[in-house]
Design an enzyme around this catalytic site. Structure first.
Site, PDB file in Angstrom:
ATOM      1  N   GLY A  59       0.816  -1.202   0.000  1.00 47.01           N
ATOM      2  CA  GLY A  59       0.000   0.000   0.000  1.00 47.01           C
ATOM      3  C   GLY A  59       0.854   1.257   0.000  1.00 47.01           C
ATOM      4  N   CYS A  60       0.236   2.385  -0.313  1.00 48.52           N
ATOM      5  CA  CYS A  60       0.981   3.646  -0.437  1.00 48.52           C
ATOM      6  C   CYS A  60       1.499   4.135   0.914  1.00 48.52           C
ATOM      7  CB  CYS A  60       0.119   4.703  -1.119  1.00 48.52           C
ATOM      8  SG  CYS A  60      -1.520   4.950  -0.392  1.00 48.52           S
TER       9      CYS A  60
END
Length: 341
Positions: A145-146
């Protein structure tokens, strides 16, 4: 090489498609969508791309026959079932959702509020934090994920070199609105976002368990972190400001040496020292820039980590995983010039 992309209409899929189209090792990008009844020109689905390439109704058998790898830029809950034909055929899958990031199915169910992927699939899934792993020969790659990417890259030298008190980790992460996805909500409405900053999902964000999982892979003694997320009135980018107390006897020189050594040969992580980075300098690129301060009076280490959430935090890292898997140059197809001014 031909590749397939499922999920072109979201922000992550749009950006990934544009990078895949310019990758020197990719001759063709086949597009698929789960909601279509028949072939549809891309510019009808995403007008700003000005591209009339057909987007086809999703067909796993067609992808298996025609392509060499498949990218899923779909919401959580899709890939855990849609990927099954590829896993059976040992066909390379790169998943940008959270379906395969967590090794424990019960943890996924707790944080994502839906049933997890099959246990056997979770066991073989490769967590593709490209700066610390190698996806060569992996056929199920879970793209991080970011927020997780920005946080883990900022914490890695401190955890791996055992420089900090593990009970003192605090992460204050801020993101542009594209990180919330394309579907509009009351919290992403212009009048709510403009001239505002709003905390959301504090200590409940879905990226928390994957962060802790990877930290525990580096040091099993990690138990938990304090993690807050704030929505900023900008389109793209993440700034994760990380705080921790050094272990007794740890000094500034050791911290600096850890960051320099960890990322000395990394093509996409830049250590900026006490020159703290800004979001603007990485938006449009695959870089993660890391600045570090050692506050001796407060006995606190601060790390500022910035990335473009749609590139290094999504599509760019997916291409890094693709490059590793198929032995392309690490920088192939990845942008390095920021969107300035």
């Amino acid at each position: 090489m031909k590749v397939a992309l499922i999920g072109i209409t979201g922000y992550g899929g749009m950006v990934l498609y544009q990078m895949l189209k310019t990758h020197p090792g990719i001759d063709q990008v086949d597009l698929y969508a789960r909601h279509l009844a028949g072939p549809t020109p891309l510019n009808q689905l995403v007008p700003n791309l000005f591209d009339d390439q057909p987007v086809y109704p999703y067909d796993s058998q067609k992808i298996l026959a025609n392509d060499g790898a498949v990218f899923f830029a779909t919401p959580a809950g899709v890939t855990k079932t849609a990927a099954r034909p590829y896993l059976t055929a040992h066909f390379p899958v790169i998943d940008l959702s959270g379906d395969y990031r967590l090794k424990n199915g019960a943890t996924y169910e707790k944080w994502y509020h839906q049933s997890p992927a099959a246990t056997a699939d979770l066991k073989v899934a490769h967590y593709g934090l490209t700066d610390f792993c190698d996806a060569t020969d992996e056929n199920l790659i879970a793209n991080p994920g970011c927020y997780a990417t920005a946080t883990l890259l900022g914490l890695a030298p401190l955890i791996i070199d055992q420089l900090i008190d593990l009970d003192t980790i605090v992460v204050d992460a801020k993101s542009g609105t594209s990180g919330a996805g394309k579907k509009p909500t009351s919290s992403t409405h212009f009048t709510q976002v403009n001239e505002n900053a709003q905390l959301y999902n504090v200590n409940h964000h879905k990226h928390i368990p994957e962060i802790v999982q990877q930290l525990q892979a580096w040091d099993p003694a990690v138990d938990a972190i304090q993690f807050s997320t704030t929505l900023l009135p900008i389109t793209r980018g993440i700034l994760a400001t990380i705080y921790a107390k050094p272990k007794p006897g740890v000094n500034k020189d050791q911290v600096v040496a850890a960051f320099k050594q960890t990322y000395a040969t990394d093509p996409f992580v830049r250590y900026t020292g006490e020159n703290l980075p800004t979001i603007k300098q990485v938006v449009g690129t695959n870089y993660c820039d890391l600045g570090v301060l050692f506050n001796e009076r407060a006995n606190t280490i601060m790390v500022a980590s910035v990335i473009d959430n749609l590139i290094k935090g999504a599509g760019g890292q997916a291409i890094q995983n693709f490059n590793q898997r198929f032995n392309f140059a690490p920088t192939a197809g990845l942008p390095t010039a920021p969107l300035l001014p």
